[in-house]
Design an enzyme around this catalytic site. Sequence first.
Site, PDB file in Angstrom:
ATOM      1  N   HIS A   1     -14.608 -21.565 -13.521  1.00 28.48           N
ATOM      2  CA  HIS A   1     -15.205 -20.141 -15.143  1.00 28.48           C
ATOM      3  C   HIS A   1     -16.158 -19.274 -14.524  1.00 28.48           C
ATOM      4  O   HIS A   1     -16.714 -18.959 -14.689  1.00 28.48           O
ATOM      5  CB  HIS A   1     -15.481 -20.588 -16.618  1.00 28.48           C
ATOM      6  CG  HIS A   1     -16.483 -22.196 -16.096  1.00 28.48           C
ATOM      7  ND1 HIS A   1     -16.686 -22.906 -16.014  1.00 28.48           N
ATOM      8  CD2 HIS A   1     -17.873 -21.953 -16.395  1.00 28.48           C
ATOM      9  CE1 HIS A   1     -17.957 -24.279 -16.522  1.00 28.48           C
ATOM     10  NE2 HIS A   1     -18.703 -22.891 -16.597  1.00 28.48           N
TER      11      HIS A   1
ATOM     12  N   ASP B   1     -10.355 -26.766 -13.635  1.00 30.39           N
ATOM     13  CA  ASP B   1     -11.635 -26.074 -13.977  1.00 30.39           C
ATOM     14  C   ASP B   1     -12.600 -26.201 -12.777  1.00 30.39           C
ATOM     15  O   ASP B   1     -13.879 -26.269 -12.500  1.00 30.39           O
ATOM     16  CB  ASP B   1     -12.289 -26.366 -14.800  1.00 30.39           C
ATOM     17  CG  ASP B   1     -13.501 -25.262 -15.376  1.00 30.39           C
ATOM     18  OD1 ASP B   1     -13.539 -24.168 -14.572  1.00 30.39           O
ATOM     19  OD2 ASP B   1     -14.882 -25.485 -15.913  1.00 30.39           O
TER      20      ASP B   1
ATOM     21  N   SER C   1     -23.263 -24.704 -14.134  1.00 33.09           N
ATOM     22  CA  SER C   1     -22.024 -25.476 -14.255  1.00 33.09           C
ATOM     23  C   SER C   1     -21.552 -25.232 -12.469  1.00 33.09           C
ATOM     24  O   SER C   1     -22.539 -24.055 -11.585  1.00 33.09           O
ATOM     25  CB  SER C   1     -21.576 -24.441 -14.680  1.00 33.09           C
ATOM     26  OG  SER C   1     -21.583 -24.336 -16.190  1.00 33.09           O
TER      27      SER C   1
END
Length: 453
Positions: free
Chosen positions: A187, A217, A296
């Site tokens: 993402h 992911d 992230s």
Amino acid sequence: MAAYSLLSTLFLQSPSSPSSPFSRSPNRITKLPPLLSPSLSSTLKVKPSSFVYPTNSNKLSLSSLHNLIFNKTQSNSFNNNNSNSNCVRPSALDSIFLLCASLALSFSFFLTDVGPASAFVVTTPRKLQSDELATVRLFQENTPSVVYITNLAVRQDAFTLDVLEVPQGSGSGFVWDKDGHIVTNYHVIRGASDLKVTLADQSTYDAKVVGFDQDKDVAVLHVDAPKDKLRPIPIGISADLLVGQKVFAIGNPFGLDHTLTTGVISGLRREISSAATGRPIQDVIQTDAAINPGNSGGPLLDSSGNLIGINTAIYSPSGASSGVGFSIPVDTVGGIVDQLVKYGKVTRPILGIKFAPDQSVEQLGVSGVLVLDAPANGPAGKAGLQPTKRDAYGRLILGDIITSVNGKKVTSGSDLYRILDQCKVGDEVTVEVLRGDHKEKISVILEPKPDES
């Protein structure tokens, strides 16, 4: 001190000495007794000062110079007692000597080296506890492995119609090997037309996407950076993690350069949904280490500095860090990265079905996964699984309900995904289904996704 030297010169001179700049009034001149008798002077000696000053050893100290002057004056005074025993009459040479010595004593304070005086300045060293030193060392050793990723997207100006690349997001990543492979979340790079990777030394390189796994992911990038600038992160194991052990997260939250947050593992075997496909990700690590936007894709490390997970998501109703962060375990990431590096894709097995939401099955009062569709060219369709359909009168006829795979109970879609993640393409699995009022066992050969074949 200069005033003291000048006064010493004035008062040690004889009132009748021609070298004296001042003279006493005639009515004030008196005969003085000898300072010391010759017999006493042989036994009395002036001892040097007991104080030690921080001066160079090759320089004459203040106390030594003062004693030298005093002894010289006494010696001359005793020698003159033979000619005049009632008055101290120093010669002109003695007066000049005293004057020069006083001047030298005065200038010594301006010329004396003050460097040794710094020995009295004590600087308290910074003292850290052993756990603090370990944390500092961990950050210093692993920071070179963490990178900053900028996601650029193409935008067209509404007025000039110029096509521009503008940042649409950012995140973190880490160096996987010396070949220039960078691991991050999918993402972080989703929808990017161009990617920039900034290393720890602030050098920036264009990055290319090697491959990605939307379901987990995970994405792998590649940069053409010199090998001496690439420092792979140590890879650990996530299978033996324990709740309560210390963990450390390094990343670039809110675009801030290399930030370290600490915490503990607050939960294991959690489950979250992929940000791209919504497919559940199992065995996720839960931590209370602060993870914010920009973290992230960054690494989650154990106390030895080994990678145990990728920081992926947070539970945050308000959008800020709430102390509940999630990381994909390194054991899951390792297999995915290896496939992406070798093949550029992940060949994950599928049954080839579409199933109903778990809530719908619960309303029917049964436990399992209801098959809504099983294409004839898919693995389940070839094996003979029945989909849900309507009869000629429009009545709904339920399809097969999967209750177990290879003897492992299936109560929801997450259970089915978890079992398939442990299988490989080409494996033959035994699917037990509830068809009508009886159960059947059907053998299915797993196949890859159509777009991965």
